[in-house]
Design an enzyme around this catalytic site. Structure first.
Site, mmCIF file in Angstrom:
data_model
loop_
_atom_site.group_PDB
_atom_site.id
_atom_site.type_symbol
_atom_site.label_atom_id
_atom_site.label_comp_id
_atom_site.label_asym_id
_atom_site.label_seq_id
_atom_site.Cartn_x
_atom_site.Cartn_y
_atom_site.Cartn_z
ATOM 1 N N SER A 262 0.817 -1.203 0.000
ATOM 2 C CA SER A 262 0.000 0.000 0.000
ATOM 3 C C SER A 262 0.856 1.261 0.000
ATOM 4 O O SER A 262 1.741 1.404 -0.826
ATOM 5 C CB SER A 262 -0.941 -0.067 1.186
ATOM 6 O OG SER A 262 -2.099 0.653 0.889
ATOM 7 N N HIS A 403 -7.978 -5.313 -0.165
ATOM 8 C CA HIS A 403 -6.713 -4.674 0.168
ATOM 9 C C HIS A 403 -6.182 -5.273 1.474
ATOM 10 O O HIS A 403 -6.701 -4.982 2.552
ATOM 11 C CB HIS A 403 -7.020 -3.182 0.325
ATOM 12 C CG HIS A 403 -5.820 -2.304 0.395
ATOM 13 N ND1 HIS A 403 -4.946 -2.152 -0.654
ATOM 14 C CD2 HIS A 403 -5.352 -1.501 1.391
ATOM 15 C CE1 HIS A 403 -4.006 -1.291 -0.308
ATOM 16 N NE2 HIS A 403 -4.226 -0.892 0.919
HETATM 17 C C1 GCU Z 1 -5.388 4.867 1.425
HETATM 18 C C2 GCU Z 1 -4.755 5.581 0.266
HETATM 19 C C3 GCU Z 1 -3.938 4.642 -0.608
HETATM 20 C C4 GCU Z 1 -3.003 3.823 0.235
HETATM 21 C C5 GCU Z 1 -3.764 3.150 1.354
HETATM 22 C C6 GCU Z 1 -2.886 2.422 2.365
HETATM 23 O O1 GCU Z 1 -6.398 4.050 0.976
HETATM 24 O O2 GCU Z 1 -5.742 6.235 -0.459
HETATM 25 O O3 GCU Z 1 -3.182 5.378 -1.559
HETATM 26 O O4 GCU Z 1 -2.317 2.908 -0.563
HETATM 27 O O5 GCU Z 1 -4.433 4.135 2.096
HETATM 28 O O6 GCU Z 1 -1.733 2.735 2.535
HETATM 29 O O7 GCU Z 1 -3.447 1.555 3.056
#
Ligand code: GCU
Length: 431
Positions: A262, A403
């Site tokens: 992420s 995610h």
């Molecule tokens: C948010 C953000 C993303 C990122 C994510 C994370 O959703 O918008 O760009 O990758 O956080 O780090 O969990």
């Protein structure tokens, strides 16, 4: 080694064609964006040979530094304080070292704690290095890990229950709370060392300037358009961890892979692109500012990044709010800077913010540079169905689910490391 340049036909990138192909007919795309070509300099000159590519790579990195990731300080003055040299971990399977990176050389300056495990059965082990979200003590329940004394977020979020955090400080109850995302014992048993640091040692990841960050320790790098910013700081810290690993005889520092999930995947991608010492890179759901293309206009865009996380990228990046197609580069150029080192792009079908097809397409486009340099990239331009992966020097997987980091993901990545990182894997880290 590098192939003769003339064996590679310079191809004008037809972005729409590549994107359509990757996306399949069912998902219509916005009107055809023009994608910058990694193999054409900004002045229009073609990259004709590997020497040209080395210059083009520096041009891409300089542009991305100025417009998005920001500058980073020099590493002069960096010192290491070994706090624990030979801890015993996992019933003798590994030794544990804990090292303080003193970024300005003094213990009252900025620092980060590096936790390192090395399997005792491997001489000079390859190492997997990655930043963790909530503190070193969260990656496994090993009672020998020093509890972080830094500010930590608290409460419950969709990814973790942080009720163990009291007054924004970790407590004993925080040990191992994120262990399901870090199969440390398995990594060690497979013959790899494992190294990690807490993101909050480098940047607390909040807009509130009252919580100290590495950014603020370099005020001279702040009041400028290409200021030192959080993603750049995380990436820089990964390079400093590698500086330490280069001094550690238990480690084979020419075989250090960087992993990130992420936002920390964005940092891993930038670290891998800008620091050629990283032998392999895992971009796990890195999304916008990581592997995904901005020009597809799918998933998170620049405006969202700049409004939700204004401190992640530099001030100049604000000029591209709502103008994702005006950025003078796109993320396939950043991935190209990793070539020809092994790269794994991992997506999840439910992680729509990260636009899996945009991550895949970026890998397809970056693969042109791998081929230009005489290596294989992604072996197909067709987006695989959910649940499938494509193995190679550039690998890609899209798994079902959202995610997250699952054992399934690590299974893929460890298989990739067996081929590309391990001595005796077929890979030749011949680059
Ligand atoms: C948010 C953000 C993303 C990122 C994510 C994370 O959703 O918008 O760009 O990758 O956080 O780090 O969990």
């Amino acid at each position: 080694m590098f192939a003769a340049a003339e064996s590679i036909a310079p191809v004008a990138v037809s972005a729409a064609a590549v994107l359509q192909h990757a996306n399949g007919p069912a998902a219509p795309l916005p009107p055809s964006p023009t994608l910058p070509d990694p193999l054409i300099f900004r002045n229009g000159d073609r990259v004709r040979n590997p020497h040209d590519w080395r210059r083009r790579r520096l041009e891409i990195l300089a542009t991305a530094t100025a417009q998005m990731y920001g500058v980073a300080p020099s590493a002069r003055g960096l010192r290491f304080e070994v706090m624990e040299r030979d801890g015993d971990a996992f019933g003798g399977l590994a030794l544990r070292r804990q090292v303080k990176l003193l970024f300005k050389g003094s213990s009252d300056g900025p620092s980060a704690d590096l936790l390192l495990y090395v399997p005792r059965h491997v001489r000079r082990a390859p190492v997997i290095l990655g930043l963790n979200f909530w503190g070193n003590q969260t990656v496994c329940s090993d009672p020998g890990i020093r509890l972080s004394e830094r500010w930590v977020e608290s409460g419950r979020n969709p990814f973790i229950d942080l009720s163990c955090v009291v007054d924004h400080r970790a407590t004993e109850r925080c040990r191992g709370i994120d262990a399901r995302r870090w199969p440390v014992e398995n990594i060690l048993a497979r013959g790899y060392g494992f190294a990690t640091m807490y993101r909050g040692d480098i940047d607390p990841d909040v807009a509130d300037g009252r919580v100290p960050s590495l950014r603020n320790a370099y005020p001279e790098l702040q009041s400028r358009g290409d200021n030192f910013a959080a993603i750049g700081a995380w990436a820089w810290s990964l390079s400093r961890a590698l500086d330490y690993l280069e001094t550690d005889r238990a480690v084979n520092a020419s075989r250090v892979a960087v992993f990130g999930w992420s936002r920390l995947g964005k940092a891993a991608v930038w670290a891998g692109a800008s620091d050629p010492r990283f032998a392999a890179i895992i971009s796990h759901e890195s999304g916008a500012g990581g592997a995904k293309l901005f020009r597809r206009d799918v998933g998170e865009d620049i405006h969202r990044l700049n409004t939700h996380f204004p401190y992640w990228f530099c001030a100049n990046f604000k000029a591209y709010d709502g103008m994702d197609r005006e950025l003078p580069f796109d993320q396939h150029l950043i991935l190209s800077c990793i070539a020809p080192r092994p790269l794994y792009i991992g997506s999840a079908a439910g992680d729509t913010l990260s636009d899996p097809e945009g991550e895949f397409t970026s890998g397809v486009l970056a693969s042109r540079v791998y081929r230009f340099l005489g290596f294989d990239g992604l072996s197909t331009t067709t987006m695989p169905p959910v649940g499938r992966s494509i193995a190679g020097r550039v690998s890609y997987q899209i798994r079902p689910g959202g995610h997250d980091v699952l054992d399934y993901d690590w299974g893929k990545y460890l298989d990739f490391f067996d081929v590309w990182l391990k001595a005796g894997g077929h890979a030749a880290l011949e680059t």
